[in-house]
Motif scaffolding. Structure first.
Motif, mmCIF file in Angstrom:
data_model
loop_
_atom_site.group_PDB
_atom_site.id
_atom_site.type_symbol
_atom_site.label_atom_id
_atom_site.label_comp_id
_atom_site.label_asym_id
_atom_site.label_seq_id
_atom_site.Cartn_x
_atom_site.Cartn_y
_atom_site.Cartn_z
ATOM 1 N N UNK A 1 6.747 -8.410 -5.728
ATOM 2 C CA UNK A 1 6.965 -8.078 -6.549
ATOM 3 C C UNK A 1 5.177 -8.062 -7.268
ATOM 4 N N UNK A 2 4.255 -8.891 -7.132
ATOM 5 C CA UNK A 2 3.164 -8.875 -7.873
ATOM 6 C C UNK A 2 2.071 -7.562 -7.122
ATOM 7 N N UNK A 3 2.185 -7.571 -5.552
ATOM 8 C CA UNK A 3 1.279 -6.342 -5.897
ATOM 9 C C UNK A 3 1.841 -4.615 -5.542
ATOM 10 N N UNK A 4 1.510 -4.721 -6.675
ATOM 11 C CA UNK A 4 1.708 -2.946 -7.682
ATOM 12 C C UNK A 4 0.430 -1.887 -7.594
ATOM 13 N N UNK B 1 8.880 8.822 4.994
ATOM 14 C CA UNK B 1 6.933 9.148 4.048
ATOM 15 C C UNK B 1 7.573 9.702 2.705
ATOM 16 N N UNK B 2 8.356 9.885 2.139
ATOM 17 C CA UNK B 2 8.646 10.413 1.268
ATOM 18 C C UNK B 2 7.579 9.724 -0.183
ATOM 19 N N UNK B 3 8.260 8.400 -0.121
ATOM 20 C CA UNK B 3 7.662 7.471 -1.554
ATOM 21 C C UNK B 3 6.221 7.590 -0.912
ATOM 22 N N UNK B 4 6.096 7.207 0.794
ATOM 23 C CA UNK B 4 4.156 7.910 0.688
ATOM 24 C C UNK B 4 3.580 8.699 -0.002
ATOM 25 N N UNK B 5 4.407 9.506 0.448
ATOM 26 C CA UNK B 5 3.952 10.776 0.380
ATOM 27 C C UNK B 5 3.422 11.465 -1.589
ATOM 28 N N UNK B 6 4.772 10.819 -2.148
ATOM 29 C CA UNK B 6 4.638 10.809 -2.912
ATOM 30 C C UNK B 6 3.392 9.916 -4.593
ATOM 31 N N UNK B 7 3.617 8.721 -3.524
ATOM 32 C CA UNK B 7 2.179 7.612 -4.073
ATOM 33 C C UNK B 7 1.089 7.991 -5.202
ATOM 34 N N UNK B 8 0.250 9.208 -4.111
ATOM 35 C CA UNK B 8 -0.791 9.699 -3.840
ATOM 36 C C UNK B 8 -1.460 8.300 -3.085
ATOM 37 N N UNK B 9 -2.944 10.294 -3.827
ATOM 38 C CA UNK B 9 -3.898 9.788 -2.708
ATOM 39 C C UNK B 9 -5.261 8.129 -2.776
ATOM 40 N N UNK B 10 -5.216 8.416 -4.011
ATOM 41 C CA UNK B 10 -5.514 6.637 -4.553
ATOM 42 C C UNK B 10 -4.829 6.000 -4.094
ATOM 43 N N UNK B 11 -3.613 5.551 -4.407
ATOM 44 C CA UNK B 11 -2.102 4.129 -3.996
ATOM 45 C C UNK B 11 -2.400 4.471 -2.785
ATOM 46 N N UNK B 12 -2.280 5.414 -2.131
ATOM 47 C CA UNK B 12 -2.302 4.918 -0.216
ATOM 48 C C UNK B 12 -3.580 4.289 0.087
ATOM 49 N N UNK B 13 -4.734 5.259 -0.558
ATOM 50 C CA UNK B 13 -6.025 4.719 -0.344
ATOM 51 C C UNK B 13 -6.619 3.522 -0.417
ATOM 52 N N UNK B 14 -5.659 2.779 -1.546
ATOM 53 C CA UNK B 14 -5.976 1.201 -1.824
ATOM 54 C C UNK B 14 -5.400 0.293 -1.035
ATOM 55 N N UNK B 15 -3.850 1.159 -0.909
ATOM 56 C CA UNK B 15 -3.045 -0.555 0.014
ATOM 57 C C UNK B 15 -3.525 -0.224 1.214
ATOM 58 N N UNK B 16 -4.043 0.930 2.023
ATOM 59 C CA UNK B 16 -4.660 0.720 3.278
ATOM 60 C C UNK B 16 -6.259 -0.268 3.244
ATOM 61 N N UNK C 1 0.114 -4.410 8.811
ATOM 62 C CA UNK C 1 0.305 -3.305 7.687
ATOM 63 C C UNK C 1 1.884 -3.307 7.862
ATOM 64 N N UNK C 2 2.627 -3.500 8.491
ATOM 65 C CA UNK C 2 3.990 -3.059 7.761
ATOM 66 C C UNK C 2 4.232 -4.605 6.712
ATOM 67 N N UNK C 3 3.246 -5.694 6.323
ATOM 68 C CA UNK C 3 3.535 -6.728 5.483
ATOM 69 C C UNK C 3 3.331 -6.428 4.172
ATOM 70 N N UNK C 4 1.695 -5.395 3.910
ATOM 71 C CA UNK C 4 1.138 -4.668 3.390
ATOM 72 C C UNK C 4 2.170 -3.680 1.947
ATOM 73 N N UNK C 5 2.735 -2.848 3.519
ATOM 74 C CA UNK C 5 3.430 -2.254 2.741
ATOM 75 C C UNK C 5 4.856 -2.712 2.397
#
Length: 564
Positions: free
Chosen positions: A4-7, A107-122, A253-257
């Motif tokens: 819940x904290x990893x927003x 993939x749909x939710x990951x796509x919709x998250x946007x480039x910035x969110x995907x980058x910071x998750x990485x 990666x799976x844990x963070x996602x």
């Protein structure tokens, strides 16, 4: 952190400054790295120190690495360290017909998250990998045969730098097009036409990473993170001798996602049974739309020719060449070359193989040196560098597989041996196969020698090729790059004419060039954010790590427009 904290907001606040620094670094090409190279830099702020990292690795031995993937139908393993240790770790074997649909679901939710969110998750994934760098170093060491310090640096911070570099390039390419635009076209006396337009980066599908044995993280991370950052799910198929480093990466990666609220199945592992050879089967699946591969030319060519449904990025074999025409720092040149030939027993795709030396000799600040003198002095320099067994073990590591050992042993029969290979004993790992490099003299004018120097001999084997002149050397360099490819080219010259000739050859044949290296930078090393690894413009590789072309075709932009 709890899930819940990893927003997204918190991740952006934490990692956006690092992303911005990476964006600036790829713009300026100046030195920068957020990942410390020294082992003593770890051990605080949640990262594992040397003892903790070794203990974490030891705790993995003989265990089952359960990733919680769907479709697991068996447990497979069989990795043996080049240092003589049986790892005894087993990994999930997947029913691909179950796993691939599960990967697509998120993939749909990951796509919709946007480039910035995907980058910071990485970047959060990379942060957690970095905290375990010591553990990963042992995993890389005992699957690749790299000596510990090289496994620590190349398998840890340098690999993480390449991953972050790929994320930065991916972000740049995705935000090049705005999310929305208001478009108005004047119509003279009539009402203007007005449209609202929306642009969305859309992933291609599932990406397949086919890992390599020698540099599982360094070569694997750019493709993995470039695909993930552009919205694609990633299926990781490690080399069967080097599963652990990439399996641990998948685990993180799976844990963070999951903690960030995304489907963990966006990243999954495809380990294989002994001799199963699943790479071809996976590569031909219609769900696989991107493939990253490092390895032999034969399989790389097969992927390029047969996996037509996918964008294929390959790094294959090449014949790396150094022209030695003249120098104003003879000892520095010899020392630099000796290190380049010795590092990791020459088991790098960037290690020089062919040294083209005029048969009439070279000019130096010490006076003229004959071809025989240059070769003998280089052999002496390599011998001096590796004369102490402890130092030799720290530089050479271990021979990664029997094929490399066989090539090394056969090389002495190809010509006159200027430097014989010798066996090094490793007291910590007595079963390790450690060998010093061999240098073989060949005559570039003789057709029977061409079969040797015009083929990649991967491992600690170099050919001192006698050529007629500098012009002959450049001509041979051109042909080698054109026909066989090269990841790196080096040259030593004090002549402006030769300098220009070599540079023009590399520009026309598209190969990365290093000139007159005599200090602590070597032709077989490249720095993330600044150096390009490979060019993508010759047969050695169809892509470069890392440029815009490496990431841009992993997604497409879909437009939705409506009247304003």
């Amino acid at each position: 952190m709890a899930a819940a904290e990893l927003t997204a907001h918190q991740l952006i606040a934490q990692h956006r400054p690092t992303l911005d620094q990476a964006l600036e670094a790829i713009r300026t090409r100046a030195y920068w790295s957020p990942h410390p190279e020294h082992p003593k830099a770890y051990g605080e702020n949640g990262s594992l120190g040397m003892a903790e990292g070794k203990a974490a690795f030891d705790a993995l031995l003989g265990t089952r690495l359960d990733l919680g993937q769907p479709g697991t139908d068996d447990w497979v393993g069989g990795e043996a360290s080049p240092y003589g240790i049986e790892l005894g770790i087993t990994y999930p074997h997947a029913d691909i017909d179950v796993l691939l649909p599960a990967m697509r679901a998120g993939q749909r939710a990951w796509r919709d998250a946007g480039a910035e969110t995907r980058a910071v998750v990485c970047l959060e994934i990379l942060k957690r990998i970095s905290a375990r760098t010591h553990e990963f170093a042992h995993a890389v060491m005992h699957t690749s045969g790299q000596a510990f310090m090289m496994a620590f640096q190349a398998g840890g911070p340098h690999a993480q730098d390449r991953a972050l570099e790929a994320v930065a390039y991916a972000y740049v390419e995705q935000v090049r097009t705005p999310d929305t635009a208001e478009w108005t076209k004047p119509q003279g006396k009539r009402e203007p036409v007005a449209l609202n337009k929306q642009f969305t980066p859309v992933p291609r599908g599932i990406a397949l990473l086919v890992g390599c044995n020698t540099f599982p993280t360094w070569n694997g991370y750019p493709g993995l993170f470039a695909s993930l950052a552009t919205g694609n799910a990633v299926l990781v198929k490690p080399h069967p001798r080097a599963v652990l480093p990439l399996a641990l990466t998948v685990q993180v990666a799976r844990q963070v996602l999951a903690e960030a609220g995304f489907d963990p199945n966006l990243v999954a592992l495809a380990a294989e049974r002994p001799s199963e050879g699943i790479a071809k089967t996976l590569a031909m699946r219609p769900e696989i739309r991107i493939i990253d591969y490092t390895g032999s030319t034969a399989f790389g060519d097969w992927l390029e020719n047969n996996a037509r449904q996918a964008q294929v990025f390959t790094e294959k074999a090449g014949v790396n060449t150094v022209i030695v025409e003249s120098t104003d720092d003879y000892k520095g040149m010899l020392s630099n070359l000796a290190f380049s030939l010795s590092l990791y027993s020459g088991q790098m795709c960037t290690t020089p193989q062919n040294l083209l030396i005029p048969r009439d000799g070279i000019r130096t600040e010490e006076g003229p040196k004959s071809y025989d003198e240059v070769v003998a002095d280089l052999a002496k320099s390599v011998g001096g560098l590796l004369g102490d067994d402890a130092r030799a073990n720290a530089l050479l590591g271990a021979i990664v597989n029997p094929d490399v050992k066989a090539r090394l042993e056969a090389a002495s029969g190809l010509g006159e041996v200027a430097l014989a290979s010798r066996e090094i004993h490793n007291p910590e790992f007595p079963d390790a196969v450690v060998r010093t490099p061999v240098i073989v003299k060949l005559d570039g004018a003789k057709p029977d020698a061409e079969a040797a120097y015009m083929s990649e001999c991967f491992g600690p084997v170099s050919f001192a090729v006698a050529v007629d002149s500098a012009a002959h050397a450049v001509e041979l360099l051109r042909r080698t790059i054109s026909e066989k490819g090269a990841m790196t080219v080096g040259a030593y010259t004090t002549s402006e004419e030769v300098d220009q000739s070599v540079r023009e050859a590399c520009l026309e044949e598209c190969a990365q060039l290093s000139l007159n290296l005599t200090g602590g930078v070597y032709v077989n090393q490249t720095a993330a954010f600044s150096d390009f690894h490979g060019s993508g413009g010759n047969p050695a590789a169809n892509s470069a790590l890392c440029d815009g072309a490496f990431v841009a075709n992993r997604f497409r932009v879909v437009e939705v427009r409506r009247e304003a």
